[in-house]
Scaffold this motif. Structure first.
Motif, mmCIF file in Angstrom:
data_model
loop_
_atom_site.group_PDB
_atom_site.id
_atom_site.type_symbol
_atom_site.label_atom_id
_atom_site.label_comp_id
_atom_site.label_asym_id
_atom_site.label_seq_id
_atom_site.Cartn_x
_atom_site.Cartn_y
_atom_site.Cartn_z
ATOM 1 N N ALA A 30 0.811 -1.224 0.000
ATOM 2 C CA ALA A 30 0.000 0.000 0.000
ATOM 3 C C ALA A 30 0.844 1.273 0.000
ATOM 4 O O ALA A 30 0.347 2.332 0.372
ATOM 5 N N ASP A 31 2.098 1.179 -0.424
ATOM 6 C CA ASP A 31 2.972 2.359 -0.524
ATOM 7 C C ASP A 31 3.226 2.684 -1.984
ATOM 8 O O ASP A 31 3.531 1.787 -2.776
ATOM 9 N N ASP A 32 3.139 3.972 -2.332
ATOM 10 C CA ASP A 32 3.488 4.392 -3.688
ATOM 11 C C ASP A 32 4.878 5.005 -3.683
ATOM 12 O O ASP A 32 5.575 5.010 -2.656
ATOM 13 N N ILE A 33 5.300 5.527 -4.827
ATOM 14 C CA ILE A 33 6.675 6.010 -4.932
ATOM 15 C C ILE A 33 6.945 7.225 -4.054
ATOM 16 O O ILE A 33 8.107 7.515 -3.741
ATOM 17 N N GLU A 34 5.879 7.918 -3.630
ATOM 18 C CA GLU A 34 6.084 9.050 -2.729
ATOM 19 C C GLU A 34 6.629 8.600 -1.377
ATOM 20 O O GLU A 34 7.166 9.421 -0.621
ATOM 21 N N SER A 35 6.509 7.320 -1.063
ATOM 22 C CA SER A 35 6.971 6.827 0.233
ATOM 23 C C SER A 35 8.496 6.868 0.365
ATOM 24 O O SER A 35 9.020 6.686 1.472
ATOM 25 N N TRP A 36 9.198 7.102 -0.744
ATOM 26 C CA TRP A 36 10.659 7.179 -0.713
ATOM 27 C C TRP A 36 11.156 8.621 -0.577
ATOM 28 O O TRP A 36 12.312 8.908 -0.861
ATOM 29 N N GLY A 37 10.290 9.506 -0.122
ATOM 30 C CA GLY A 37 10.640 10.921 -0.062
ATOM 31 C C GLY A 37 11.829 11.245 0.825
ATOM 32 O O GLY A 37 12.516 12.256 0.595
ATOM 33 N N PHE A 38 12.093 10.431 1.840
ATOM 34 C CA PHE A 38 13.242 10.662 2.718
ATOM 35 C C PHE A 38 14.516 10.006 2.190
ATOM 36 O O PHE A 38 15.601 10.252 2.719
ATOM 37 N N GLN A 39 14.378 9.141 1.184
ATOM 38 C CA GLN A 39 15.548 8.416 0.664
ATOM 39 C C GLN A 39 16.080 8.998 -0.639
ATOM 40 O O GLN A 39 17.295 9.171 -0.787
ATOM 41 N N VAL A 40 15.204 9.272 -1.585
ATOM 42 C CA VAL A 40 15.665 9.655 -2.923
ATOM 43 C C VAL A 40 16.607 10.856 -2.900
ATOM 44 O O VAL A 40 17.678 10.812 -3.532
#
Length: 265
Positions: A30-40
């Motif tokens: 249930a996670d989209d690509i916005e969930s990587w906001g702290f990593q990218v």
């Protein structure tokens, strides 16, 4: 954002940065690509190009009828990287993404410079299986946002609840507004219920890191350690935080990952 038409489904993806090496990130349930906001941003600043993909069933990707499996979603990721002509990359998945990444590494090891399996397991076992069965029962009756409220309680540590209430409310609001259908949720839930690489993961020859939150109670840290122990030569790291350590303590999480990736660049 660009899309790829692969395996009978349209998948949304994003490429960020222009580094000579690529990191491919695979989302959790249930996670989209916005969930990587702290990593990218950190990975791009470290000199890497980063590919993120909305798994089928979430975000701006299509949600065909399920159920889905970890191998099916690994094949989706493979089709996207092939369409983009990406080879010799570093793969990381968190939670469900870690299960998908295991299947990718088993099926397509020649694509990879390294593989990282974070906050995940080789098989769910009786504890997680009971939890996930409850989520499956709850979702049709109460809706996906209600289930995600329950997930929040399992994902973060007690200090996060007591000391970072503003951030907590942001996460809770995001969970409550999750635009995911019950059918799509159940299709992805099947991935974490049926995943099992215990009898195969020991064949991996790709450099591997198993990474876990020290206080993970959703996928208990001991299950991640059991996964590590099944992979010859795999590295083991823990970072502060719980299952959502990539959001709760992104600094240590990102640094642990980058230290590993740099050693295989």
């Amino acid at each position: 954002m660009p899309t790829a038409n692969v395996n009978g489904v349209t998948l949304n993806y994003e490429v960020t940065g222009e580094g000579p090496e690529t990191i491919v990130l695979i989302n959790g349930l249930a996670d989209d690509i916005e969930s990587w906001g702290f990593q990218v941003p950190d990975f791009v600043d470290a000199g890497y190009r980063v590919l993120t993909i909305d798994n089928r069933g979430i975000g701006k990707s299509e949600a065909p009828a399920g159920p889905y499996t970890s191998r099916m979603l690994a094949d989706d990721a493979k089709a996207v990287v092939d369409q983009l002509g990406i080879t010799g990359f570093h793969l990381m998945g968190v939670s469900m993404g870690g299960m998908i990444s295991q299947e990718y590494a088993l099926a397509y090891p020649d694509d990879l410079k390294s593989a990282t399996f974070a906050c995940t397991y080789a098989a769910p076992g009786p504890f997680c299986s009971r939890m996930f069965a409850m989520w499956g029962d709850m979702a049709p009756q109460l809706g996906v946002p209600f289930v995600m409220r329950d997930v929040t309680l399992w994902a973060f540590t007690v200090p996060f609840f007591t000391e970072r209430e503003d951030e907590l409310k942001e996460f809770e609001e995001g969970m409550a507004a999750l635009p995911m259908s019950v059918d799509a949720y159940l299709s992805q839930l099947n991935v974490i219920q049926t995943h099992d690489t215990r009898d195969r993961i020991g064949a991996l020859s790709v450099p591997c890191l198993v990474l876990a939150g020290e206080e993970d109670i959703l996928i208990p840290t001991r299950l991640s350690k059991q996964l590590h122990d099944l992979i010859p030569g795999a590295q083991w790291r823990t970072v502060p935080g719980g299952h959502a350590c990539l959001w709760e303590t992104p600094g240590p999480f990102n640094q642990a990952y980058l230290n590993f990736v740099r050693s295989h660049s």
